[in-house]
Every structure is written in C-alpha cells, then in structure tokens.
Design a protein around this motif. Structure first.
Motif, PDB file in Angstrom:
ATOM      1  N   TRP A 175      26.531  50.409  35.436  1.00 42.24           N
ATOM      2  CA  TRP A 175      26.780  50.113  36.835  1.00 42.24           C
ATOM      3  C   TRP A 175      28.115  50.689  37.292  1.00 42.24           C
ATOM      4  N   ASP A 176      28.200  50.985  38.573  1.00 37.94           N
ATOM      5  CA  ASP A 176      29.456  51.251  39.267  1.00 37.94           C
ATOM      6  C   ASP A 176      29.593  50.106  40.264  1.00 37.94           C
ATOM      7  N   ALA A 216      33.454  50.740  36.352  1.00 41.15           N
ATOM      8  CA  ALA A 216      32.206  50.754  35.586  1.00 41.15           C
ATOM      9  C   ALA A 216      32.057  49.519  34.699  1.00 41.15           C
ATOM     10  N   PHE A 217      30.802  49.089  34.553  1.00 40.32           N
ATOM     11  CA  PHE A 217      30.474  48.023  33.616  1.00 40.32           C
ATOM     12  C   PHE A 217      29.039  48.226  33.145  1.00 40.32           C
ATOM     13  N   PHE A 218      28.654  47.505  32.101  1.00 38.74           N
ATOM     14  CA  PHE A 218      27.276  47.566  31.643  1.00 38.74           C
ATOM     15  C   PHE A 218      26.741  46.160  31.455  1.00 38.74           C
ATOM     16  N   SER A 219      25.426  46.059  31.481  1.00 40.82           N
ATOM     17  CA  SER A 219      24.772  44.771  31.257  1.00 40.82           C
ATOM     18  C   SER A 219      23.600  44.972  30.307  1.00 40.82           C
ATOM     19  N   VAL A 228      27.338  40.984  29.924  1.00 43.69           N
ATOM     20  CA  VAL A 228      27.963  41.921  30.856  1.00 43.69           C
ATOM     21  C   VAL A 228      29.366  42.216  30.341  1.00 43.69           C
ATOM     22  N   ARG A 229      29.776  43.487  30.403  1.00 47.13           N
ATOM     23  CA  ARG A 229      31.092  43.905  29.918  1.00 47.13           C
ATOM     24  C   ARG A 229      31.631  45.031  30.775  1.00 47.13           C
ATOM     25  N   TRP A 230      32.948  44.960  31.042  1.00 44.22           N
ATOM     26  CA  TRP A 230      33.642  46.033  31.754  1.00 44.22           C
ATOM     27  C   TRP A 230      33.816  47.232  30.835  1.00 44.22           C
ATOM     28  N   GLN A 256      38.125  41.791  33.720  1.00 42.70           N
ATOM     29  CA  GLN A 256      38.529  43.196  33.661  1.00 42.70           C
ATOM     30  C   GLN A 256      39.936  43.325  33.081  1.00 42.70           C
ATOM     31  N   ARG A 257      40.108  44.242  32.153  1.00 41.71           N
ATOM     32  CA  ARG A 257      41.411  44.542  31.551  1.00 41.71           C
ATOM     33  C   ARG A 257      41.785  45.965  31.954  1.00 41.71           C
TER      34      ARG A 257
END
Length: 144
Positions: A133-134, A120-123, A111-113, A61-62
């Motif tokens: 996703w949360d 939040a992120f997505f896959s 997977v990425r933030w 995460q950045r």
C-alpha cells in the motif's frame, strides 16, 4: 473480560504511550512515565474506535532522519482487524481514523510500515494475500 490481542509502544509525547487492542475492536492509549515505578493512570487516557471487530495488529511508524540515526516514532499508527479493514491514525491530531484501506476478502491479520519508505506499508490477510500500500491512495499498489 477483554482478550488483549496486540500492543505497541508509541513514543510520540514527553510521556510515551503504550497502545493495546483486543477483541472489543478498540485501541486503548495508556500514558507511561519515564523513571516512575508505578503507572500514572489505571485507565486509558484515550480510546480509538473505528474497527467493528477484533484488532489483530498495531504498527507505529518509525522514521529515520539519516541512515546513521536511530529510528524515532512518528504519530502515525496502522491497525488491522477481523472486519477486513486497515485503519490509519494520527495520534497527534485525532482519535478518529484519517485513512481506511479495504481490499482483503477475509480478515486482515497483520500490518507493518516499510522501513525505507514513509508512505508505504504492507498487510497480510486470512485470504492468503500480502498487499502493498501507499498511504496516499485507497487501493493496494501491488501484492502477492
């Protein structure tokens, strides 16, 4: 021999970590040093174990303190795997996952933030879905 599948840089300590993962399901944390020509240690300083199969991606995460500030690494790491799972880790707290997200019907390959929402992120998965996703919930908040 181990086949490396992915790597990520996590600048969460005075001597930043390089993370690598491969076909054994483990995530290795390597200590690096600023201004040193040789690696500090020839073996990982710690190993994160939680996946039962090949780790396919890592995302650190950045966070931005403001829109004009450069992003900084946090201690939060996401990993995806052939075992269909996405795991959330806090590198500053534990070598055990702090979150487990399972909704892909085949392996999770990326997977990425989010760059704008710290929760939040997505896959993406071999099942053909992109899931949103949360991290505070256990099920996807949406998808394509």
């Amino acid at each position: 021999s181990l086949l490396l599948m992915c790597s990520a840089f996590a600048g969460v300590t005075d001597t930043p970590l390089l993370l690598s993962a491969g076909d054994d399901g483990d995530i290795s944390c390597w200590q690096t040093a600023k201004g040193v020509e040789k690696p500090l240690v020839p073996k990982p300083v710690s190993t994160l174990r939680g996946h039962g199969s090949i780790v396919t991606s890592l995302s650190v995460q950045r966070l931005r303190e403001s829109t004009s500030a450069p992003p900084k690494s946090s201690s939060q790491l996401l990993s995806s795997s052939y075992d269909h799972k996405i795991l959330l880790w806090d590198l500053a707290v534990s070598a055990e996952p702090i979150g487990n997200y399972l909704s892909h019907t085949n392996y999770a390959n990326q997977v990425r933030w989010s760059k704008t929402d710290p929760n939040a992120f997505f896959s993406t998965g071999k099942d053909g879905y992109i899931l949103f996703w949360d991290k505070r919930g256990s099920k996807p908040s949406g998808g394509l």
